[in-house]
Design a protein around this motif. Structure first.
Motif, PDB file in Angstrom:
ATOM      1  N   THR A  41       0.827  -1.212   0.000  1.00  0.00           N
ATOM      2  CA  THR A  41       0.000   0.000   0.000  1.00  0.00           C
ATOM      3  C   THR A  41       0.856   1.255   0.000  1.00  0.00           C
ATOM      4  O   THR A  41       0.574   2.221  -0.724  1.00  0.00           O
ATOM      5  CB  THR A  41      -0.925  -0.001   1.225  1.00  0.00           C
ATOM      6  OG1 THR A  41      -1.760  -1.162   1.175  1.00  0.00           O
ATOM      7  CG2 THR A  41      -1.802   1.241   1.255  1.00  0.00           C
ATOM      8  N   GLN A  42       1.903   1.259   0.797  1.00  0.00           N
ATOM      9  CA  GLN A  42       2.798   2.410   0.812  1.00  0.00           C
ATOM     10  C   GLN A  42       3.450   2.623  -0.547  1.00  0.00           C
ATOM     11  O   GLN A  42       3.584   3.773  -1.002  1.00  0.00           O
ATOM     12  CB  GLN A  42       3.860   2.215   1.899  1.00  0.00           C
ATOM     13  CG  GLN A  42       3.299   2.272   3.316  1.00  0.00           C
ATOM     14  CD  GLN A  42       4.293   1.846   4.369  1.00  0.00           C
ATOM     15  OE1 GLN A  42       5.239   1.120   4.075  1.00  0.00           O
ATOM     16  NE2 GLN A  42       4.079   2.273   5.608  1.00  0.00           N
ATOM     17  N   LYS A  43       3.815   1.541  -1.215  1.00  0.00           N
ATOM     18  CA  LYS A  43       4.399   1.657  -2.559  1.00  0.00           C
ATOM     19  C   LYS A  43       3.371   2.199  -3.545  1.00  0.00           C
ATOM     20  O   LYS A  43       3.680   3.050  -4.392  1.00  0.00           O
ATOM     21  CB  LYS A  43       4.922   0.307  -3.026  1.00  0.00           C
ATOM     22  CG  LYS A  43       5.596   0.344  -4.403  1.00  0.00           C
ATOM     23  CD  LYS A  43       6.148  -0.998  -4.811  1.00  0.00           C
ATOM     24  CE  LYS A  43       6.942  -0.891  -6.116  1.00  0.00           C
ATOM     25  NZ  LYS A  43       6.181  -0.297  -7.230  1.00  0.00           N
ATOM     26  N   TYR A  44       2.147   1.698  -3.454  1.00  0.00           N
ATOM     27  CA  TYR A  44       1.077   2.174  -4.341  1.00  0.00           C
ATOM     28  C   TYR A  44       0.866   3.667  -4.182  1.00  0.00           C
ATOM     29  O   TYR A  44       0.745   4.407  -5.166  1.00  0.00           O
ATOM     30  CB  TYR A  44      -0.209   1.414  -4.034  1.00  0.00           C
ATOM     31  CG  TYR A  44      -1.436   1.998  -4.710  1.00  0.00           C
ATOM     32  CD1 TYR A  44      -1.723   1.727  -6.039  1.00  0.00           C
ATOM     33  CD2 TYR A  44      -2.307   2.831  -3.999  1.00  0.00           C
ATOM     34  CE1 TYR A  44      -2.844   2.270  -6.658  1.00  0.00           C
ATOM     35  CE2 TYR A  44      -3.424   3.371  -4.599  1.00  0.00           C
ATOM     36  CZ  TYR A  44      -3.689   3.085  -5.931  1.00  0.00           C
ATOM     37  OH  TYR A  44      -4.796   3.633  -6.533  1.00  0.00           O
ATOM     38  N   LEU A  45       0.819   4.145  -2.949  1.00  0.00           N
ATOM     39  CA  LEU A  45       0.615   5.566  -2.702  1.00  0.00           C
ATOM     40  C   LEU A  45       1.782   6.385  -3.247  1.00  0.00           C
ATOM     41  O   LEU A  45       1.579   7.462  -3.831  1.00  0.00           O
ATOM     42  CB  LEU A  45       0.431   5.827  -1.208  1.00  0.00           C
ATOM     43  CG  LEU A  45      -0.860   5.278  -0.594  1.00  0.00           C
ATOM     44  CD1 LEU A  45      -0.877   5.516   0.917  1.00  0.00           C
ATOM     45  CD2 LEU A  45      -2.087   5.897  -1.238  1.00  0.00           C
ATOM     46  N   ALA A  46       2.992   5.890  -3.054  1.00  0.00           N
ATOM     47  CA  ALA A  46       4.164   6.599  -3.569  1.00  0.00           C
ATOM     48  C   ALA A  46       4.156   6.630  -5.095  1.00  0.00           C
ATOM     49  O   ALA A  46       4.439   7.666  -5.717  1.00  0.00           O
ATOM     50  CB  ALA A  46       5.442   5.934  -3.061  1.00  0.00           C
ATOM     51  N   ASP A  47       3.808   5.499  -5.710  1.00  0.00           N
ATOM     52  CA  ASP A  47       3.810   5.410  -7.172  1.00  0.00           C
ATOM     53  C   ASP A  47       2.737   6.280  -7.808  1.00  0.00           C
ATOM     54  O   ASP A  47       2.913   6.790  -8.921  1.00  0.00           O
ATOM     55  CB  ASP A  47       3.606   3.954  -7.614  1.00  0.00           C
ATOM     56  CG  ASP A  47       4.814   3.073  -7.316  1.00  0.00           C
ATOM     57  OD1 ASP A  47       5.885   3.623  -7.003  1.00  0.00           O
ATOM     58  OD2 ASP A  47       4.671   1.831  -7.379  1.00  0.00           O
ATOM     59  N   THR A  48       1.614   6.425  -7.127  1.00  0.00           N
ATOM     60  CA  THR A  48       0.489   7.178  -7.702  1.00  0.00           C
ATOM     61  C   THR A  48       0.425   8.620  -7.213  1.00  0.00           C
ATOM     62  O   THR A  48      -0.421   9.394  -7.676  1.00  0.00           O
ATOM     63  CB  THR A  48      -0.848   6.483  -7.373  1.00  0.00           C
ATOM     64  OG1 THR A  48      -1.009   6.405  -5.949  1.00  0.00           O
ATOM     65  CG2 THR A  48      -0.888   5.077  -7.974  1.00  0.00           C
ATOM     66  N   GLY A  49       1.305   8.991  -6.284  1.00  0.00           N
ATOM     67  CA  GLY A  49       1.327  10.354  -5.787  1.00  0.00           C
ATOM     68  C   GLY A  49       0.143  10.713  -4.917  1.00  0.00           C
ATOM     69  O   GLY A  49      -0.198  11.892  -4.767  1.00  0.00           O
ATOM     70  N   ARG A  50      -0.485   9.717  -4.321  1.00  0.00           N
ATOM     71  CA  ARG A  50      -1.640   9.969  -3.465  1.00  0.00           C
ATOM     72  C   ARG A  50      -1.211  10.051  -2.002  1.00  0.00           C
ATOM     73  O   ARG A  50      -0.272   9.377  -1.587  1.00  0.00           O
ATOM     74  CB  ARG A  50      -2.691   8.865  -3.626  1.00  0.00           C
ATOM     75  CG  ARG A  50      -3.447   8.923  -4.933  1.00  0.00           C
ATOM     76  CD  ARG A  50      -4.455   7.772  -5.030  1.00  0.00           C
ATOM     77  NE  ARG A  50      -5.372   7.956  -6.143  1.00  0.00           N
ATOM     78  CZ  ARG A  50      -5.116   7.634  -7.397  1.00  0.00           C
ATOM     79  NH1 ARG A  50      -3.935   7.082  -7.706  1.00  0.00           N
ATOM     80  NH2 ARG A  50      -5.999   7.849  -8.354  1.00  0.00           N
ATOM     81  N   GLN A  51      -1.947  10.850  -1.254  1.00  0.00           N
ATOM     82  CA  GLN A  51      -1.732  10.943   0.182  1.00  0.00           C
ATOM     83  C   GLN A  51      -3.030  10.554   0.881  1.00  0.00           C
ATOM     84  O   GLN A  51      -3.933  11.376   1.046  1.00  0.00           O
ATOM     85  CB  GLN A  51      -1.298  12.354   0.565  1.00  0.00           C
ATOM     86  CG  GLN A  51       0.074  12.730   0.036  1.00  0.00           C
ATOM     87  CD  GLN A  51       0.535  14.083   0.537  1.00  0.00           C
ATOM     88  OE1 GLN A  51      -0.272  14.923   0.909  1.00  0.00           O
ATOM     89  NE2 GLN A  51       1.844  14.303   0.546  1.00  0.00           N
ATOM     90  N   LEU A  52      -3.119   9.307   1.260  1.00  0.00           N
ATOM     91  CA  LEU A  52      -4.310   8.791   1.922  1.00  0.00           C
ATOM     92  C   LEU A  52      -3.902   8.106   3.224  1.00  0.00           C
ATOM     93  O   LEU A  52      -2.904   7.383   3.263  1.00  0.00           O
ATOM     94  CB  LEU A  52      -5.037   7.772   1.034  1.00  0.00           C
ATOM     95  CG  LEU A  52      -5.622   8.283  -0.284  1.00  0.00           C
ATOM     96  CD1 LEU A  52      -6.146   7.112  -1.115  1.00  0.00           C
ATOM     97  CD2 LEU A  52      -6.736   9.277  -0.019  1.00  0.00           C
ATOM     98  N   PRO A  53      -4.654   8.315   4.293  1.00  0.00           N
ATOM     99  CA  PRO A  53      -4.341   7.610   5.541  1.00  0.00           C
ATOM    100  C   PRO A  53      -4.577   6.109   5.381  1.00  0.00           C
ATOM    101  O   PRO A  53      -5.476   5.684   4.653  1.00  0.00           O
ATOM    102  CB  PRO A  53      -5.310   8.219   6.550  1.00  0.00           C
ATOM    103  CG  PRO A  53      -6.425   8.778   5.725  1.00  0.00           C
ATOM    104  CD  PRO A  53      -5.828   9.193   4.421  1.00  0.00           C
ATOM    105  N   ILE A  54      -3.767   5.332   6.068  1.00  0.00           N
ATOM    106  CA  ILE A  54      -3.862   3.872   6.013  1.00  0.00           C
ATOM    107  C   ILE A  54      -4.295   3.352   7.378  1.00  0.00           C
ATOM    108  O   ILE A  54      -3.667   3.643   8.396  1.00  0.00           O
ATOM    109  CB  ILE A  54      -2.514   3.224   5.642  1.00  0.00           C
ATOM    110  CG1 ILE A  54      -2.003   3.737   4.290  1.00  0.00           C
ATOM    111  CG2 ILE A  54      -2.640   1.697   5.624  1.00  0.00           C
ATOM    112  CD1 ILE A  54      -0.572   3.297   3.988  1.00  0.00           C
ATOM    113  N   GLU A  55      -5.374   2.568   7.377  1.00  0.00           N
ATOM    114  CA  GLU A  55      -5.780   1.849   8.585  1.00  0.00           C
ATOM    115  C   GLU A  55      -5.623   0.365   8.314  1.00  0.00           C
ATOM    116  O   GLU A  55      -5.967  -0.119   7.229  1.00  0.00           O
ATOM    117  CB  GLU A  55      -7.227   2.163   8.953  1.00  0.00           C
ATOM    118  CG  GLU A  55      -7.696   1.405  10.189  1.00  0.00           C
ATOM    119  CD  GLU A  55      -9.057   1.850  10.704  1.00  0.00           C
ATOM    120  OE1 GLU A  55      -9.505   1.301  11.727  1.00  0.00           O
ATOM    121  OE2 GLU A  55      -9.674   2.733  10.082  1.00  0.00           O
ATOM    122  N   ILE A  56      -5.086  -0.355   9.283  1.00  0.00           N
ATOM    123  CA  ILE A  56      -4.880  -1.793   9.133  1.00  0.00           C
ATOM    124  C   ILE A  56      -5.762  -2.545  10.128  1.00  0.00           C
ATOM    125  O   ILE A  56      -5.813  -2.192  11.312  1.00  0.00           O
ATOM    126  CB  ILE A  56      -3.388  -2.178   9.333  1.00  0.00           C
ATOM    127  CG1 ILE A  56      -3.147  -3.678   9.094  1.00  0.00           C
ATOM    128  CG2 ILE A  56      -2.889  -1.749  10.700  1.00  0.00           C
ATOM    129  CD1 ILE A  56      -3.182  -4.087   7.656  1.00  0.00           C
TER     130      ILE A  56
END
Length: 288
Positions: free
Chosen positions: A189-204
């Motif tokens: 998920t962290q890689k996906y956010l970095a690759d897409t330039g999105r800033q979304l909070p992550i809850e696990i």
């Protein structure tokens, strides 16, 4: 009761909801009203409360009447969040009789369900007294009616969780299992956010203390969900997390168990029943 204005309550979103709902109900015309009522007839009606609870939808009703007929005159007598009882009158409306009848059912459908949700939310909040836990809603909403249901939770004193799949990432049990575990799910998920330039909070979501430890070791998250854990295990998990991340208890929590869950020290408690298992408040639009 003053409630914040969330990002999803835009004029555009509300107009789109109302127009879609009217198209579903009215179609090519309200033929009952057209057939029975003269075009030039004028009348008035009031919204009569026939139960006890918390009123919601008072800010929505004027928008519906306005969309049906801008010449209708609405007089609001009570605010959203007002405690009501049988016999109270929430508003009066007057103008073209056909228009009152055309708007009636959509106004009632929205307000009855919204008031039921607000009432139940307020009730559950009373059970959290003396704790720091806050009540969250979920995505277990009626398709195409989420905007009203989440709005009603706010009116009842609850907190909106994410609005949809687009504004927050929650990695639930199936995501974790499909990804191969807590750590791989977070890393991907962290890689996906970095690759897409999105800033979304992550809850696990975690189901065991071992998964909680994995989440803590991995980091890079905004919240840890503790799913279907009994109170003793919740206390252990909260102690293990020790304030490093906000915590959310979830899964099968009822009004019989919510107080004990709150006393474990969790920050949030999510309850799907807020929107999927409520009883509507009895309201009626009556000519007078």
């Amino acid at each position: 009761m003053q409630t914040p204005t969330p990002a999803y309550l835009t004029p555009e979103a509300l107009t789109a909801f109302i127009r879609t709902a009217l198209a579903e109900d009215v179609g090519d015309g309200d033929h009952s009203a057209r057939a029975a009522i003269p075009a030039d007839a004028r009348n008035r009606a009031h919204l009569l409360v026939k139960g006890e609870g918390l009123l919601a939808g008072m800010a929505l009703a004027p928008l519906i009447f306005e969309e049906v007929d801008p010449t209708l005159q609405l007089h609001l007598l009570l605010p959203d969040g007002a405690r009501v009882k049988h016999g109270d009158v929430a508003f009066t409306v007057e103008g073209p009789a056909r228009s009152i009848l055309t708007a009636e059912r959509l106004v009632l459908n929205c307000m009855q369900r919204m008031s039921g949700i607000a009432t139940y939310t307020a009730h559950l909040n009373t059970l959290l007294a003396g704790t720091n836990a806050r009540l969250l809603d979920t995505r277990k909403t009626t398709p195409n009616f989420r905007i009203c249901e989440k709005w009603a939770v706010l009116i009842g004193g609850g907190v909106n969780h994410r609005y949809g799949l687009f504004d927050m990432i929650i990695l639930k049990d199936n995501h974790v299992d499909y990804a191969g575990g807590v750590a791989p799910a977070i890393a991907a998920t962290q890689k996906y956010l970095a690759d897409t330039g999105r800033q979304l909070p992550i809850e696990i979501e975690t189901r065991t203390l071992a998964e909680v430890q994995q989440a803590l070791a991995t980091g890079g998250i905004a919240r840890i969900m503790l799913d279907n854990m009994p109170p003793d295990q919740l206390r252990e998990a909260v102690a293990l997390i020790n304030g490093r991340f906000p915590t959310e208890a979830s899964g099968g929590i009822t009004e019989q168990t919510i107080a004990e869950v709150a006393r474990t020290g969790v920050d949030y408690i999510s309850v799907g029943a807020l929107t999927h298992s409520v009883k509507s408040l009895d309201l009626s639009l009556k000519a007078y």
